[in-house]
Design a protein around this motif. Structure first.
Motif, PDB file in Angstrom:
ATOM      1  N   ALA A  56       0.857  -1.198   0.000  1.00 30.59           N
ATOM      2  CA  ALA A  56       0.000   0.000   0.000  1.00 30.59           C
ATOM      3  C   ALA A  56       0.889   1.243   0.000  1.00 30.59           C
ATOM      4  N   CYS A  57       1.953   1.212   0.782  1.00 33.36           N
ATOM      5  CA  CYS A  57       2.899   2.334   0.813  1.00 33.36           C
ATOM      6  C   CYS A  57       3.609   2.483  -0.526  1.00 33.36           C
ATOM      7  N   VAL A  58       3.991   1.365  -1.144  1.00 32.08           N
ATOM      8  CA  VAL A  58       4.626   1.417  -2.464  1.00 32.08           C
ATOM      9  C   VAL A  58       3.698   2.085  -3.462  1.00 32.08           C
ATOM     10  N   GLN A  59       2.437   1.665  -3.471  1.00 35.06           N
ATOM     11  CA  GLN A  59       1.493   2.228  -4.435  1.00 35.06           C
ATOM     12  C   GLN A  59       1.365   3.739  -4.248  1.00 35.06           C
ATOM     13  N   ALA A  60       1.292   4.177  -3.000  1.00 37.17           N
ATOM     14  CA  ALA A  60       1.180   5.616  -2.737  1.00 37.17           C
ATOM     15  C   ALA A  60       2.442   6.349  -3.176  1.00 37.17           C
ATOM     16  N   GLN A  61       3.591   5.795  -2.843  1.00 41.50           N
ATOM     17  CA  GLN A  61       4.834   6.463  -3.243  1.00 41.50           C
ATOM     18  C   GLN A  61       4.980   6.500  -4.755  1.00 41.50           C
ATOM     19  N   GLU A  62       4.675   5.386  -5.412  1.00 40.99           N
ATOM     20  CA  GLU A  62       4.779   5.372  -6.871  1.00 40.99           C
ATOM     21  C   GLU A  62       3.849   6.413  -7.488  1.00 40.99           C
ATOM     22  N   VAL A  64       2.784   9.220  -6.251  1.00 35.67           N
ATOM     23  CA  VAL A  64       3.339  10.563  -6.030  1.00 35.67           C
ATOM     24  C   VAL A  64       4.473  10.833  -7.022  1.00 35.67           C
ATOM     25  N   PHE A  65       5.402   9.906  -7.138  1.00 35.23           N
ATOM     26  CA  PHE A  65       6.553  10.142  -8.006  1.00 35.23           C
ATOM     27  C   PHE A  65       6.155  10.173  -9.477  1.00 35.23           C
ATOM     28  N   ARG A  66       5.226   9.308  -9.875  1.00 30.52           N
ATOM     29  CA  ARG A  66       4.796   9.321 -11.279  1.00 30.52           C
ATOM     30  C   ARG A  66       4.124  10.655 -11.636  1.00 30.52           C
ATOM     31  N   LEU A  67       3.230  11.131 -10.764  1.00 31.72           N
ATOM     32  CA  LEU A  67       2.554  12.393 -11.081  1.00 31.72           C
ATOM     33  C   LEU A  67       3.514  13.574 -11.052  1.00 31.72           C
ATOM     34  N   ALA A  71      11.797   9.984 -11.089  1.00 27.15           N
ATOM     35  CA  ALA A  71      12.215   8.586 -10.962  1.00 27.15           C
ATOM     36  C   ALA A  71      11.975   8.138  -9.523  1.00 27.15           C
ATOM     37  N   PHE A  72      11.777   6.845  -9.354  1.00 21.77           N
ATOM     38  CA  PHE A  72      11.573   6.313  -8.005  1.00 21.77           C
ATOM     39  C   PHE A  72      12.883   6.343  -7.225  1.00 21.77           C
ATOM     40  N   PRO A  73      12.830   6.806  -5.982  1.00 24.20           N
ATOM     41  CA  PRO A  73      14.032   6.766  -5.142  1.00 24.20           C
ATOM     42  C   PRO A  73      14.236   5.340  -4.609  1.00 24.20           C
ATOM     43  N   PRO A  74      15.376   5.079  -3.994  1.00 28.65           N
ATOM     44  CA  PRO A  74      15.643   3.747  -3.441  1.00 28.65           C
ATOM     45  C   PRO A  74      14.610   3.280  -2.411  1.00 28.65           C
ATOM     46  N   SER A  75      13.912   4.209  -1.756  1.00 26.05           N
ATOM     47  CA  SER A  75      12.917   3.817  -0.746  1.00 26.05           C
ATOM     48  C   SER A  75      11.818   2.942  -1.333  1.00 26.05           C
ATOM     49  N   VAL A  76      11.476   3.147  -2.595  1.00 25.56           N
ATOM     50  CA  VAL A  76      10.432   2.335  -3.222  1.00 25.56           C
ATOM     51  C   VAL A  76      10.924   0.895  -3.367  1.00 25.56           C
ATOM     52  N   GLU A  77      12.138   0.722  -3.830  1.00 23.76           N
ATOM     53  CA  GLU A  77      12.700  -0.631  -3.975  1.00 23.76           C
ATOM     54  C   GLU A  77      12.858  -1.300  -2.613  1.00 23.76           C
ATOM     55  N   THR A  78      13.235  -0.530  -1.597  1.00 27.05           N
ATOM     56  CA  THR A  78      13.340  -1.076  -0.241  1.00 27.05           C
ATOM     57  C   THR A  78      11.988  -1.615   0.222  1.00 27.05           C
ATOM     58  N   LEU A  79      10.927  -0.836   0.030  1.00 23.47           N
ATOM     59  CA  LEU A  79       9.580  -1.287   0.410  1.00 23.47           C
ATOM     60  C   LEU A  79       9.170  -2.530  -0.371  1.00 23.47           C
ATOM     61  N   LEU A  80       9.442  -2.533  -1.669  1.00 19.45           N
ATOM     62  CA  LEU A  80       9.107  -3.702  -2.485  1.00 19.45           C
ATOM     63  C   LEU A  80       9.825  -4.944  -1.985  1.00 19.45           C
ATOM     64  N   ILE A 132       4.401  -3.820 -20.048  1.00 21.57           N
ATOM     65  CA  ILE A 132       4.399  -2.364 -19.945  1.00 21.57           C
ATOM     66  C   ILE A 132       3.001  -1.879 -20.316  1.00 21.57           C
ATOM     67  N   PHE A 133       2.433  -1.057 -19.435  1.00 20.22           N
ATOM     68  CA  PHE A 133       1.142  -0.438 -19.688  1.00 20.22           C
ATOM     69  C   PHE A 133       1.378   1.002 -20.108  1.00 20.22           C
ATOM     70  N   ASP A 134       0.731   1.416 -21.183  1.00 22.25           N
ATOM     71  CA  ASP A 134       0.784   2.797 -21.629  1.00 22.25           C
ATOM     72  C   ASP A 134      -0.529   3.467 -21.271  1.00 22.25           C
ATOM     73  N   PHE A 135      -0.452   4.447 -20.379  1.00 24.34           N
ATOM     74  CA  PHE A 135      -1.604   5.180 -19.881  1.00 24.34           C
ATOM     75  C   PHE A 135      -1.464   6.659 -20.206  1.00 24.34           C
ATOM     76  N   THR A 136      -2.562   7.372 -20.087  1.00 20.67           N
ATOM     77  CA  THR A 136      -2.480   8.812 -19.882  1.00 20.67           C
ATOM     78  C   THR A 136      -2.419   8.974 -18.361  1.00 20.67           C
ATOM     79  N   ALA A 137      -2.061  10.147 -17.900  1.00 17.62           N
ATOM     80  CA  ALA A 137      -2.012  10.372 -16.454  1.00 17.62           C
ATOM     81  C   ALA A 137      -3.386  10.138 -15.831  1.00 17.62           C
ATOM     82  N   GLY A 138      -4.436  10.577 -16.509  1.00 15.61           N
ATOM     83  CA  GLY A 138      -5.796  10.367 -16.005  1.00 15.61           C
ATOM     84  C   GLY A 138      -6.157   8.897 -15.927  1.00 15.61           C
TER      85      GLY A 138
END
Length: 188
Positions: A56-62, A64-67, A71-80, A132-138
């Protein structure tokens, strides 16, 4: 409405709820009994509670960083990695709550910035399996970020309930009480 105005408050509300559920579990299972809940699962082939919290924390961090277009910081990989290895090392309730607090701080910091996100901006989302999924931000917010986040939060809630932690709908939607019209709460 701007995408961060939808996504960031949702993360905050539900991460605070998740943290409160863990606190309730600790209160209801004193003397370390709550720690065993971190290894509990809904089904043998599902990740345990400790993973659900971290993911859940990974999803929230991802989100935030995507919007933010960062790039994802090391904290995301640590959580994963913590989540993937939670069956062998579930960690403690204190660590789970700390991960939530770290994520809340990150979301709060992002929410304090005026972030303009074009809902039609492209976002490529790669999964470890090579898809790989190609999305719009929305589309990313609507079809990936919110559903994935809620999946892990709701699974954590379901695990706690299945393990006998006394939680109810009011615990799940505690943020809604800010909107309750005065004098309309039923008395028991």
């Amino acid at each position: 409405m701007k995408l961060p105005d939808v996504l960031f408050p949702t993360y905050v509300q539900m991460l605070r709820a998740l943290s409160a559920w863990l606190v309730k579990a600790e209160a209801q299972r004193p003397d370390g009994g709550a720690e065993a809940l971190l290894s509990a699962r809904l089904a043998a082939d599902m990740f345990p509670l400790s993973t659900q919290v971290r993911f859940a924390c990974v999803q929230a961090q991802e989100g935030v960083f995507r919007l933010q277009g960062k790039a994802f910081p090391p904290s995301v990989e640590t959580l994963l990695n913590e989540g993937r290895n939670a069956a062998d090392r579930p960690g403690s309730m204190a660590e789970a709550k700390a991960r939530i607090e770290e994520t809340l701080a990150l979301v709060d910091a992002a929410a304090s910035q005026e972030l303009a996100v074009d809902p039609d901006a492209p976002i490529a989302h790669a999964l470890p399996a090579g898809m790989i999924f190609d999305f719009t931000a929305g589309q990313y917010v609507r079809d990936w970020a919110l559903p994935q986040f809620y999946f892990h939060v709701m699974t954590a809630y379901a695990i706690l309930r299945a393990e006998g932690v006394e939680l109810g709908k009011a615990d799940y939607v505690a943020h809604m009480f800010a909107y309750l019209r005065p004098g309309t709460m039923p008395e028991h």
